[in-house]
Design an enzyme around this catalytic site. Sequence first.
Site, mmCIF file in Angstrom:
data_model
loop_
_atom_site.group_PDB
_atom_site.id
_atom_site.type_symbol
_atom_site.label_atom_id
_atom_site.label_comp_id
_atom_site.label_asym_id
_atom_site.label_seq_id
_atom_site.Cartn_x
_atom_site.Cartn_y
_atom_site.Cartn_z
ATOM 1 N N THR A 13 0.374 -1.229 -0.043
ATOM 2 C CA THR A 13 0.068 -0.173 0.225
ATOM 3 C C THR A 13 0.333 1.288 0.012
ATOM 4 O O THR A 13 0.577 2.214 -0.295
ATOM 5 C CB THR A 13 -0.880 0.142 1.063
ATOM 6 O OG1 THR A 13 -2.188 -0.901 1.128
ATOM 7 C CG2 THR A 13 -1.859 1.510 1.164
ATOM 8 N N SER A 56 0.950 -7.758 -1.580
ATOM 9 C CA SER A 56 1.431 -8.853 -0.286
ATOM 10 C C SER A 56 -0.098 -10.055 -0.076
ATOM 11 O O SER A 56 0.962 -10.832 0.466
ATOM 12 C CB SER A 56 0.667 -7.511 0.757
ATOM 13 O OG SER A 56 0.789 -8.166 2.029
ATOM 14 N N THR A 87 1.249 -4.572 4.081
ATOM 15 C CA THR A 87 1.136 -5.276 4.981
ATOM 16 C C THR A 87 -0.009 -6.651 5.702
ATOM 17 O O THR A 87 0.434 -7.431 6.407
ATOM 18 C CB THR A 87 -0.029 -3.985 6.095
ATOM 19 O OG1 THR A 87 -1.319 -4.185 5.686
ATOM 20 C CG2 THR A 87 0.353 -2.552 5.931
ATOM 21 N N ASP A 88 -0.373 -7.303 4.894
ATOM 22 C CA ASP A 88 -1.432 -8.203 4.927
ATOM 23 C C ASP A 88 -0.077 -9.478 5.502
ATOM 24 O O ASP A 88 -0.346 -10.548 6.012
ATOM 25 C CB ASP A 88 -2.062 -8.570 3.890
ATOM 26 C CG ASP A 88 -3.037 -7.720 3.733
ATOM 27 O OD1 ASP A 88 -3.540 -7.237 4.349
ATOM 28 O OD2 ASP A 88 -3.908 -7.399 2.224
ATOM 29 N N THR A 158 2.143 -10.195 14.457
ATOM 30 C CA THR A 158 1.565 -10.257 13.381
ATOM 31 C C THR A 158 0.763 -9.104 13.604
ATOM 32 O O THR A 158 0.141 -7.756 14.377
ATOM 33 C CB THR A 158 0.192 -11.478 14.965
ATOM 34 O OG1 THR A 158 -0.475 -12.244 13.755
ATOM 35 C CG2 THR A 158 0.083 -10.870 15.556
ATOM 36 N N ARG A 237 -3.655 -24.734 14.267
ATOM 37 C CA ARG A 237 -4.432 -23.710 15.534
ATOM 38 C C ARG A 237 -5.273 -24.420 16.135
ATOM 39 O O ARG A 237 -6.128 -24.605 15.762
ATOM 40 C CB ARG A 237 -4.535 -22.758 14.220
ATOM 41 C CG ARG A 237 -3.580 -21.896 13.546
ATOM 42 C CD ARG A 237 -3.812 -20.799 12.941
ATOM 43 N NE ARG A 237 -3.445 -19.186 13.792
ATOM 44 C CZ ARG A 237 -4.749 -19.253 13.895
ATOM 45 N NH1 ARG A 237 -5.911 -19.303 13.150
ATOM 46 N NH2 ARG A 237 -5.070 -18.602 14.599
ATOM 47 N N GLN A 270 -5.295 -20.955 18.589
ATOM 48 C CA GLN A 270 -5.263 -19.933 18.329
ATOM 49 C C GLN A 270 -5.671 -18.511 18.892
ATOM 50 O O GLN A 270 -6.056 -17.280 18.385
ATOM 51 C CB GLN A 270 -7.198 -20.063 18.168
ATOM 52 C CG GLN A 270 -7.476 -21.184 17.339
ATOM 53 C CD GLN A 270 -8.443 -21.826 17.070
ATOM 54 O OE1 GLN A 270 -9.132 -21.136 16.985
ATOM 55 N NE2 GLN A 270 -9.187 -22.600 16.767
#
Length: 333
Positions: A13, A56, A87-88, A158, A237, A270
């Site tokens: 972005t 991304s 960023t993703d 994250t 997860r 998770q």
Amino acid sequence: MQQRILILHTGGTIGMEASTDGYRPAQNFSALLAEKLHGYTLPVYDLVQLDTLIDSADLCPNDWSRIALSLTQQWHNYDGFIVLHGTDTMAYTASALSFILQEIDKPVILTGSQIPLNTVRTDALNNLLNSLFLAVNSVLKEVCICFDGRLLRGNRSTKVNSASLDAFDSPNLLWLGEAGVNIQLNNRILLPAGLPNFRALTFDSQAVAMLTLFPGIQANMVEQIFNMEGLKGIILRNYGVGNVPSHNSALMQVIEEAVKRGIVVVNVSQCLAGGVFQDTYASGSVLSKIGVTSGSDMTAEAAFTKLHYLFACDEQVDVIRSKIPMSLRGECR
């Protein structure tokens, strides 16, 4: 001698502009960057752009090798490095680079923005300015993310918010630093400098998968994933501290048989914070009994990229299982 920084523009972005079809890569990003940084007293930088910019969301594991190669080829020519990234999947790339580059003697700072650089309310300029000063900080010797004034260990990071400017956090580790009136570093948790020993790695996109458990998950669904062609490892997860529906005997059998076939199964939580304590409950200890490996308190991104990295290094399965819960670059407790 004046310090020099390499800024590697990989996409995202930060370097986009509005169009009728949504954001797209801006024309002549180099001139735009120079215009926005004009008038500031800054470290000297050179901008290099990947031949093909990465959206991304389109990132693939071998893009990590492409980015790492762009850095290592210039390693001895610069005092620090900034990677502009979408960023993703920034946390995935930051984690992957920490393993690929291993012990380093210079800072590598990933940054980007939620709003493009050429937009009035952009957060890109602040992220860039902070990253420029951090990239010449001789105390930093690791891969980091700098975003909204936070300096985070790359493989502990994250993305926690899709709409706020404070998009990233490191739930299981204190921030490495914070850019307020002054830039303050948390020196006691920084990684020490190492001797770079770079190696070229090839990643196989089919080698690692990730599966999030949910109430009522069916064994036959999981079995299809475990039987995918080329699969070598999977990140599970699970709930809470690493719990699974242990009374679902069909599901447990699928996982156990996969482990026996040599599939590396890694248990991560998770939950954003806390991590896995696999033997706390009977519903988690069953995984230890069937050979599932604890992912400790790693983020899903760190576990995923670490497993990819260990396979790319051509490690044996038993060695990989032993290294997963072991801290290689500060990614777990």
